[in-house]
Design an enzyme around this catalytic site. Structure first.
Site, PDB file in Angstrom:
ATOM      1  CG  ASP A 143      29.300  28.569 -90.056  1.00 55.58           C
ATOM      2  OD1 ASP A 143      28.822  27.782 -90.362  1.00 55.58           O
ATOM      3  OD2 ASP A 143      29.935  28.937 -88.918  1.00 55.58           O
ATOM      4  CG  HIS A 146      29.392  25.022 -94.264  1.00 60.00           C
ATOM      5  ND1 HIS A 146      28.360  25.923 -94.072  1.00 60.00           N
ATOM      6  CD2 HIS A 146      30.481  25.544 -93.710  1.00 60.00           C
ATOM      7  CE1 HIS A 146      28.459  26.582 -93.066  1.00 60.00           C
ATOM      8  NE2 HIS A 146      29.719  26.448 -92.687  1.00 60.00           N
TER       9      HIS A 146
END
Length: 317
Positions: free
Chosen positions: A132, A297
């Protein structure tokens, strides 16, 4: 979140690092790792968990997390690697400098922090993996410091320029926070600070494929860290709508690419937003191994064995 122990560098020489005392709280830790506080720039020190021995790899966390997101993967890799897990500047127990001119949280600045951290710990060359926001820092480190970064992994992100180009229409509503935190200083900080647990917790709930992968104590540590870091988290995101985009565009125009082996693990965002992630990454990384994954994620916590295995494959290239 952690006890903080300042380390003052001698004169103006290389950054220094000293072991920090063990945490006195019940905050979760990376098993078997020691905590260090390392000066990486004027007035900026990073907190890092360090463990293992062997060739070095640095693991950079994402939003809205801290270095704890790597706790399983780091413990696995430490069997045969020196593993360094810092909190990025502005996050966790690392310093959170003010950002008067919009450069303090550029990915170029944050990448320089990482290179200096590794150097202070005795590593001129190292492998680098990021998730990320940490993947954006890793990406920039690979472009700016190719002599230092031997291997690069980026988890569930697109390079900044590509990300802004593919976001469009109602399907981009999932990225509303990108636009909120891109606004001029003042409004986003006040809005988020009014309900920080609701804001940051929203992403922990929305983006995860397996809520059990982030147990209550870890979730609480993430929220505690974010609650104390609203201005710097916003500054990090604001940079991606400004100076980071300028840097990516300059590299694209100059034809600069990542020269090291690169692995990308990514959810199938393209199916919703209409892009080919492998093609976008290939333009930046000639030595690319791109994997589309079927977990959420927060993959280093949801599928740590798979992530550690992919990193080992990368390091063998």
């Amino acid at each position: 979140m952690f006890q903080q122990h300042s380390v003052t560098p001698a004169g103006h020489g290389p950054a220094s690092a000293e072991p920090a005392a063990p945490c006195a709280s019940a905050t979760p830790v990376v098993p078997g790792f020691e905590h260090r506080r390392v000066q990486v720039a004027d007035g900026v020190a990073l907190h890092a968990a360090v463990g293992g021995s062997g060739s070095p790899i640095v693991l950079l966390h994402g939003f809205p997390q801290t270095h704890l997101m790597w706790r399983h993967v780091a413990a696995d890799l430490a069997a045969d690697h020196t593993v360094i897990c810092p909190d990025l500047r502005g996050y966790g127990a690392s310093d959170k400098p003010a950002d008067p001119d919009g450069t303090a949280y550029s990915k170029r600045t944050m990448a320089a922090d990482v290179v200096e951290l590794a150097r202070a710990l005795g590593h001129e060359r190292f492998a680098l993996a990021g998730h990320d926001r940490g993947a954006l820092v890793a990406f920039r480190a690979g472009l700016d410091h190719p002599a230092a970064v031997t291997h690069l992994a980026c988890l569930d992100v697109l390079p900044t320029q590509d990300m802004w180009e593919v976001m469009h229409g109602v399907d981009a509503a999932v990225g509303f926070h990108l636009y909120l935190m891109a606004q001029p200083p003042g409004l986003p900080e006040r809005m988020i600070a009014a309900e920080p647990d609701l804001f940051f917790g929203h992403f922990l709930d929305l983006w995860g494929g397996d809520r059990a992968a982030i147990p209550p104590a870890v979730r609480a540590a993430y929220l505690d860290a974010c609650r104390a870091a609203v201005p710097s988290v916003v500054a990090d995101y604001r940079a991606s709508a400004g100076i980071d985009l300028e840097h990516d565009r300059a590299d694209r125009a100059a034809g600069n690419v990542l020269t090291m082996p690169v692995t990308v693990l990514q959810q199938d965002w393209g199916a919703a937003l209409g892009f080919d992630a492998r093609a976008l990454w290939s333009a930046w990384a000639p030595q690319l191994a791109h994997r589309t994954v079927d977990f959420g994620h927060f993959m280093a916590e949801e599928a740590p064995e798979r992530v550690a295995g992919e990193l080992r494959k990368l390091l063998a290239r």
